[in-house]
Scaffold this motif. Structure first.
Motif, PDB file in Angstrom:
ATOM      1  N   ILE A  55       0.836  -1.206   0.000  1.00  0.00           N
ATOM      2  CA  ILE A  55       0.000   0.000   0.000  1.00  0.00           C
ATOM      3  C   ILE A  55       0.865   1.249   0.000  1.00  0.00           C
ATOM      4  O   ILE A  55       0.582   2.221  -0.721  1.00  0.00           O
ATOM      5  CB  ILE A  55      -0.967  -0.009   1.208  1.00  0.00           C
ATOM      6  N   GLN A  56       1.936   1.260   0.772  1.00  0.00           N
ATOM      7  CA  GLN A  56       2.816   2.428   0.792  1.00  0.00           C
ATOM      8  C   GLN A  56       3.519   2.630  -0.553  1.00  0.00           C
ATOM      9  O   GLN A  56       3.707   3.763  -0.993  1.00  0.00           O
ATOM     10  CB  GLN A  56       3.828   2.302   1.924  1.00  0.00           C
ATOM     11  N   LEU A  57       3.884   1.541  -1.214  1.00  0.00           N
ATOM     12  CA  LEU A  57       4.475   1.674  -2.546  1.00  0.00           C
ATOM     13  C   LEU A  57       3.469   2.231  -3.553  1.00  0.00           C
ATOM     14  O   LEU A  57       3.817   3.051  -4.406  1.00  0.00           O
ATOM     15  CB  LEU A  57       5.005   0.324  -3.027  1.00  0.00           C
ATOM     16  N   LEU A  58       2.210   1.782  -3.434  1.00  0.00           N
ATOM     17  CA  LEU A  58       1.174   2.335  -4.312  1.00  0.00           C
ATOM     18  C   LEU A  58       0.983   3.823  -4.054  1.00  0.00           C
ATOM     19  O   LEU A  58       0.864   4.618  -4.991  1.00  0.00           O
ATOM     20  CB  LEU A  58      -0.151   1.606  -4.096  1.00  0.00           C
ATOM     21  N   GLN A  59       0.942   4.197  -2.775  1.00  0.00           N
ATOM     22  CA  GLN A  59       0.764   5.611  -2.456  1.00  0.00           C
ATOM     23  C   GLN A  59       1.939   6.437  -2.969  1.00  0.00           C
ATOM     24  O   GLN A  59       1.767   7.551  -3.458  1.00  0.00           O
ATOM     25  CB  GLN A  59       0.623   5.792  -0.948  1.00  0.00           C
ATOM     26  N   MET A  60       3.128   5.888  -2.867  1.00  0.00           N
ATOM     27  CA  MET A  60       4.314   6.603  -3.313  1.00  0.00           C
ATOM     28  C   MET A  60       4.271   6.843  -4.819  1.00  0.00           C
ATOM     29  O   MET A  60       4.737   7.868  -5.307  1.00  0.00           O
ATOM     30  CB  MET A  60       5.557   5.798  -2.931  1.00  0.00           C
ATOM     31  N   ALA A  61       3.686   5.930  -5.556  1.00  0.00           N
ATOM     32  CA  ALA A  61       3.633   6.078  -7.005  1.00  0.00           C
ATOM     33  C   ALA A  61       2.403   6.848  -7.470  1.00  0.00           C
ATOM     34  O   ALA A  61       2.460   7.600  -8.440  1.00  0.00           O
ATOM     35  CB  ALA A  61       3.650   4.698  -7.664  1.00  0.00           C
ATOM     36  N   VAL A  62       1.282   6.670  -6.798  1.00  0.00           N
ATOM     37  CA  VAL A  62       0.023   7.223  -7.274  1.00  0.00           C
ATOM     38  C   VAL A  62      -0.173   8.678  -6.869  1.00  0.00           C
ATOM     39  O   VAL A  62      -0.639   9.492  -7.676  1.00  0.00           O
ATOM     40  CB  VAL A  62      -1.158   6.353  -6.778  1.00  0.00           C
ATOM     41  N   LEU A  63       0.169   9.048  -5.653  1.00  0.00           N
ATOM     42  CA  LEU A  63      -0.086  10.417  -5.202  1.00  0.00           C
ATOM     43  C   LEU A  63       0.623  11.480  -6.035  1.00  0.00           C
ATOM     44  O   LEU A  63      -0.011  12.471  -6.415  1.00  0.00           O
ATOM     45  CB  LEU A  63       0.257  10.553  -3.717  1.00  0.00           C
ATOM     46  N   PRO A  64       1.901  11.327  -6.346  1.00  0.00           N
ATOM     47  CA  PRO A  64       2.512  12.349  -7.218  1.00  0.00           C
ATOM     48  C   PRO A  64       1.848  12.416  -8.595  1.00  0.00           C
ATOM     49  O   PRO A  64       1.709  13.495  -9.163  1.00  0.00           O
ATOM     50  CB  PRO A  64       3.972  11.902  -7.337  1.00  0.00           C
ATOM     51  N   TYR A  65       1.448  11.277  -9.122  1.00  0.00           N
ATOM     52  CA  TYR A  65       0.781  11.263 -10.424  1.00  0.00           C
ATOM     53  C   TYR A  65      -0.530  12.045 -10.362  1.00  0.00           C
ATOM     54  O   TYR A  65      -0.840  12.826 -11.266  1.00  0.00           O
ATOM     55  CB  TYR A  65       0.526   9.828 -10.866  1.00  0.00           C
ATOM     56  N   VAL A  67      -1.371  14.460  -8.221  1.00  0.00           N
ATOM     57  CA  VAL A  67      -1.091  15.887  -8.036  1.00  0.00           C
ATOM     58  C   VAL A  67      -0.648  16.523  -9.346  1.00  0.00           C
ATOM     59  O   VAL A  67      -1.137  17.593  -9.736  1.00  0.00           O
ATOM     60  CB  VAL A  67      -0.030  16.074  -6.926  1.00  0.00           C
ATOM     61  N   ILE A  68       0.248  15.876 -10.049  1.00  0.00           N
ATOM     62  CA  ILE A  68       0.731  16.429 -11.320  1.00  0.00           C
ATOM     63  C   ILE A  68      -0.392  16.478 -12.349  1.00  0.00           C
ATOM     64  O   ILE A  68      -0.518  17.447 -13.104  1.00  0.00           O
ATOM     65  CB  ILE A  68       1.937  15.627 -11.822  1.00  0.00           C
ATOM     66  N   SER A  69      -1.253  15.459 -12.370  1.00  0.00           N
ATOM     67  CA  SER A  69      -2.381  15.459 -13.306  1.00  0.00           C
ATOM     68  C   SER A  69      -3.349  16.590 -12.997  1.00  0.00           C
ATOM     69  O   SER A  69      -3.864  17.245 -13.914  1.00  0.00           O
ATOM     70  CB  SER A  69      -3.110  14.119 -13.248  1.00  0.00           C
ATOM     71  N   LEU A  70      -3.614  16.834 -11.719  1.00  0.00           N
ATOM     72  CA  LEU A  70      -4.506  17.936 -11.348  1.00  0.00           C
ATOM     73  C   LEU A  70      -3.901  19.282 -11.731  1.00  0.00           C
ATOM     74  O   LEU A  70      -4.601  20.154 -12.273  1.00  0.00           O
ATOM     75  CB  LEU A  70      -4.797  17.896  -9.852  1.00  0.00           C
ATOM     76  N   ILE A  71      -2.628  19.466 -11.448  1.00  0.00           N
ATOM     77  CA  ILE A  71      -1.984  20.732 -11.802  1.00  0.00           C
ATOM     78  C   ILE A  71      -1.999  20.932 -13.313  1.00  0.00           C
ATOM     79  O   ILE A  71      -2.299  22.027 -13.812  1.00  0.00           O
ATOM     80  CB  ILE A  71      -0.549  20.773 -11.238  1.00  0.00           C
ATOM     81  N   HIS A  72      -1.706  19.886 -14.046  1.00  0.00           N
ATOM     82  CA  HIS A  72      -1.712  19.976 -15.515  1.00  0.00           C
ATOM     83  C   HIS A  72      -3.116  20.279 -16.038  1.00  0.00           C
ATOM     84  O   HIS A  72      -3.300  21.116 -16.931  1.00  0.00           O
ATOM     85  CB  HIS A  72      -1.189  18.676 -16.115  1.00  0.00           C
ATOM     86  N   GLY A  73      -4.109  19.592 -15.478  1.00  0.00           N
ATOM     87  CA  GLY A  73      -5.485  19.812 -15.918  1.00  0.00           C
ATOM     88  C   GLY A  73      -5.971  21.218 -15.600  1.00  0.00           C
ATOM     89  O   GLY A  73      -6.660  21.851 -16.413  1.00  0.00           O
ATOM     90  N   LEU A  74      -5.633  21.714 -14.417  1.00  0.00           N
ATOM     91  CA  LEU A  74      -6.043  23.071 -14.055  1.00  0.00           C
ATOM     92  C   LEU A  74      -5.305  24.113 -14.891  1.00  0.00           C
ATOM     93  O   LEU A  74      -5.855  25.168 -15.198  1.00  0.00           O
ATOM     94  CB  LEU A  74      -5.799  23.322 -12.568  1.00  0.00           C
ATOM     95  N   GLY A  75      -4.078  23.826 -15.257  1.00  0.00           N
ATOM     96  CA  GLY A  75      -3.317  24.773 -16.072  1.00  0.00           C
ATOM     97  C   GLY A  75      -3.838  24.884 -17.492  1.00  0.00           C
ATOM     98  O   GLY A  75      -3.635  25.901 -18.152  1.00  0.00           O
TER      99      GLY A  75
END
Length: 121
Positions: A55-65, A67-75
């Motif tokens: 679960i921690q490995l999934l969180q480590m990989a998924v959370l940055p993705y 955040v970056i997707s939201l920032i890209h989409g909002l931009g």
């Protein structure tokens, strides 16, 4: 020369397992973990670290993705789309805050006051 039926069976099982997708492995492992946990309980508690690590490995990989997707989409939004989303977001936030505050203020009216701790025993 005769082949070993156990080796042939293991090879066939391995061949089938290597064709299964990763999501199928994860769902199968989830079901297997629930079944093993229900039937063996405390005996398999030392294996808990494997699930937590996954679960921690999934969180480590998924959370940055995310955040970056939201920032890209909002931009990429136009000004009118951004205003529309901001307006709806603020309205939703105020509605949820109003509902939560109303629930908090009405809760003492619904529940009877407890004078001593015998109620909780």
């Amino acid at each position: 020369m005769q082949s070993n039926p156990i080796a042939v069976g293991l090879y066939a099982l391995w061949f089938r397992l290597t064709k299964i997708s990763l999501s199928s492995y994860i769902i199968f492992s989830l079901i297997l973990g629930i079944v093993v946990g229900l039937f063996f309980g405390e005996i398999v508690l030392p294996l808990n670290f494997i699930g937590k690590a996954f679960i921690q490995l999934l969180q480590m990989a998924v959370l940055p993705y995310i955040v970056i997707s939201l920032i890209h989409g909002l931009g990429r939004l136009t000004k009118s789309d951004a205003q529309l989303i901001a307006t709806k977001g603020i309205k939703l936030f105020l509605f949820l805050m109003d509902g939560g505050s109303g629930s908090y203020l009405c809760l003492p009216l619904v529940l009877s006051p407890c004078r001593d701790l015998r109620f909780f025993q």
